[in-house]
Write an enzyme that holds these catalytic residues in place. Sequence first.
Site, mmCIF file in Angstrom:
data_model
loop_
_atom_site.group_PDB
_atom_site.id
_atom_site.type_symbol
_atom_site.label_atom_id
_atom_site.label_comp_id
_atom_site.label_asym_id
_atom_site.label_seq_id
_atom_site.Cartn_x
_atom_site.Cartn_y
_atom_site.Cartn_z
ATOM 1 N N ASP A 150 33.744 24.640 29.122
ATOM 2 C CA ASP A 150 32.922 23.789 30.214
ATOM 3 C C ASP A 150 33.260 22.406 30.204
ATOM 4 O O ASP A 150 33.059 21.596 29.214
ATOM 5 C CB ASP A 150 31.334 23.978 29.910
ATOM 6 C CG ASP A 150 30.951 23.767 28.430
ATOM 7 O OD1 ASP A 150 31.632 24.285 27.489
ATOM 8 O OD2 ASP A 150 29.850 23.205 28.107
ATOM 9 N N GLU A 178 36.254 14.107 20.071
ATOM 10 C CA GLU A 178 35.957 15.565 20.566
ATOM 11 C C GLU A 178 37.160 16.016 21.010
ATOM 12 O O GLU A 178 37.596 17.197 20.774
ATOM 13 C CB GLU A 178 35.084 15.705 21.398
ATOM 14 C CG GLU A 178 34.605 16.800 21.951
ATOM 15 C CD GLU A 178 33.600 17.039 23.287
ATOM 16 O OE1 GLU A 178 32.900 18.038 23.393
ATOM 17 O OE2 GLU A 178 33.526 15.951 23.945
#
Length: 770
Positions: free
Chosen positions: A446, A640
């Site tokens: 996502d 991340e």
Amino acid sequence: MGDTANNHVFADSKVYYSADANSVSARQVRGFVMSNMSNNQQKTVCPTDRAPRKRRASHDPKMNKPRKFIIDVEETMRLLLEQEDTDGDFQITIHDSGPKTLSVGTADSDGYRKFEIRGTYQLSNLLQELALAAGHGRKHVVLDEARLNENPVDRLSRMIRNLFWDGLTRRIDAEGLEAICADPKNRTADHSPRIYIPYSEDEIFTYYKWVAETRPHLKLEVEMLPKDITPEYVKSINDRPGILSLAMRKHTDDQGNITFKGVPFIVPGGRFNEMYGWDSYFEILGLVVDTRIDMAKGMVDNFVYEITHYGKILNANRSYYLTRSQPPFLTDMAMKVYERLSEDDQSKKDWLKTVIRAAIKEYHTVWMCEPRYDSETGLSKFHPTGLGIPPETEASHFDHVILPYAKRLGLTIKEYAAKYQALEIQEPELDSYFLHDRAVRESGHDTTYRFDKRCANLVTIDLNSLLYKYEVDIGEIILRIFNNNFDIDGTIETSEPWFERALARKERINKYLWNEEECLYYDYDVSQQKQSIYESVTAFWALWAGCASPEQAEKLVKVSLPKFEALGGLVSGTEESRGPITLDRPNRQWDYPFGWAPHQIMTWRGLENYGFMTDARRLAYRWLFTITKSFVDFNGVVPEKYDVVTLAHLLKVEYGNVGVDFKFVPREGFGWMNASYQVGLSYLTSHMRRALGACTSPEVFFRHKVAKDVPAVSLESTSVSEHQRLKALVLEIDQNLSSSFSDSNTVDVSVVKDDTQPVKVKAVTLKVGP
């Protein structure tokens, strides 16, 4: 003795900064204070008024023993930040414009003699060490210079092993609730700490009610879930979100009372403060490398608990994720743990039996039934059953979607969203949009243009590769470990049906997802009955799962891999597939040019499975260079994700970049990024690791090894010794060359790759005289 001293120098900060291991005598403190009183010009002289400093070179004194510094923790940190942190972000990075040098006193002179700490890397390491020392309550410390100029590869790996995993550890029980209940994604008006307990878990429900009563400062609310968890129910509690309980073990406290302890787990980090589905698989791979087997085993146990009580491995253990799963990895993670358990054989088998029973239940009830199973293709889709607007997103995330519908009715976005959620407005187009949006989130990707407004219609190569691996794993486990006799509630399972399922799925993958002309796997759109032509790096998951033929693997590597290989690793998808970026069509974080840890790891493993070890090593080096360079230049950051084309981590993309916002010292990194570093190091040769420690760019490293278009070369020698020298030369660069060298006079060496782009293989012959 040298090893013991070295072990102390690089010990975990809890040990290194303990009072016993790092003591500063009163004499040293007095000497340090006096020396600073007579050398306080650093505090009063403006950096622009300083005399030019010499570059570090031969004028520096030669040391016969390791250098140590005596440090006033608070004062040195104050001075360091005042002088070097010019942008005020509590970090020292290459973006700061300070002098990049600071004088500190040497320990053997009680602080009288000064030594300059220079450069972004060493100064940022000093800041980190001061923050760690302060966290352990130290006012003055003796600091080894070796902790400041430590090889960055060793330092980062050590921090992951000794600091980051601990920083990411959570537990759901009386002691751990305060940390785990915090939910940065909760944008409702109700921020009360709340825990939901599965139906019929009466003992656990009683325990948490006791916790709420005995610890009133927590203001904990405890609720029991209904027996049947429907999409309607999940939507009804979106305005009072909470954590979902996980596995617990009975424990006897200091007073002899029987109580419970939560089974610990790793969270990804930042705003992701719960146990995630597919993140956990990659985290477990890193934990296994770092020999944290108990933690890895506990995470598998928590997934068994989720399947047992919530019906699936959840997107994560928050109430708003109850209808949503994530990519399934349970069988492989279970085997990674099983193979390293130190328990007796029977205990190991009993544990594995419990896990595989849960995996079989998940396989049949989640992935092989509607709505996730597509009967026409015989393959599976991401297709969660939730309703309404996903509540965990940023408040304005869907404004651009809702705006035209709100305008049509003369409502504000907030008014329209409230009425839509309350079913006062029926809008099938929005229902379809949010179905696909939830499916994207279930996929773990996502968001991406690959899945935009169609994810629930796609049978994807990544999901079906994972399910093929489930089928093969379960068959092999039943056959090899349980002697082809696996009991599930009185029904005997054998391996044959599982191998048949795997074979059938492989045939369907070839039929619907493999594109022979493009030499790539694509997703298949069941609504349009054709392949979705988006080039995704998840095509290489087929190599990880083993469902590609050797011929398909060869084509994937030679034809398709170059499309995804960038300077800093693998991009998620190709630039062509993503399409143009405009103000109305912004970047999506799972598209080009971004690279993610799971894609790298899955591809390395897949290439290794099919014998493409040279490619796996090269890709691992690229990715680890990206991580290492940011770690060195940006105060130890481990985020991340990255832009692997420009090697940037400060990204202007949806959700930003988790893991970059910290003060002084990173304490978590990011879950799967930590794992990718530890796993990736296992792919590097010693020569590659040395180059990585020197921050040698992939462009430089691979250019020096292999030219882009290599002609045939002949090297003549006239002696046996020269023959041996050439042999050693070839073996030295074996990480870039696939070579076969014997004591014969002719050696064939195949050149595999160039500096940034793969090239066609060309033969190089070394002709050695007698």
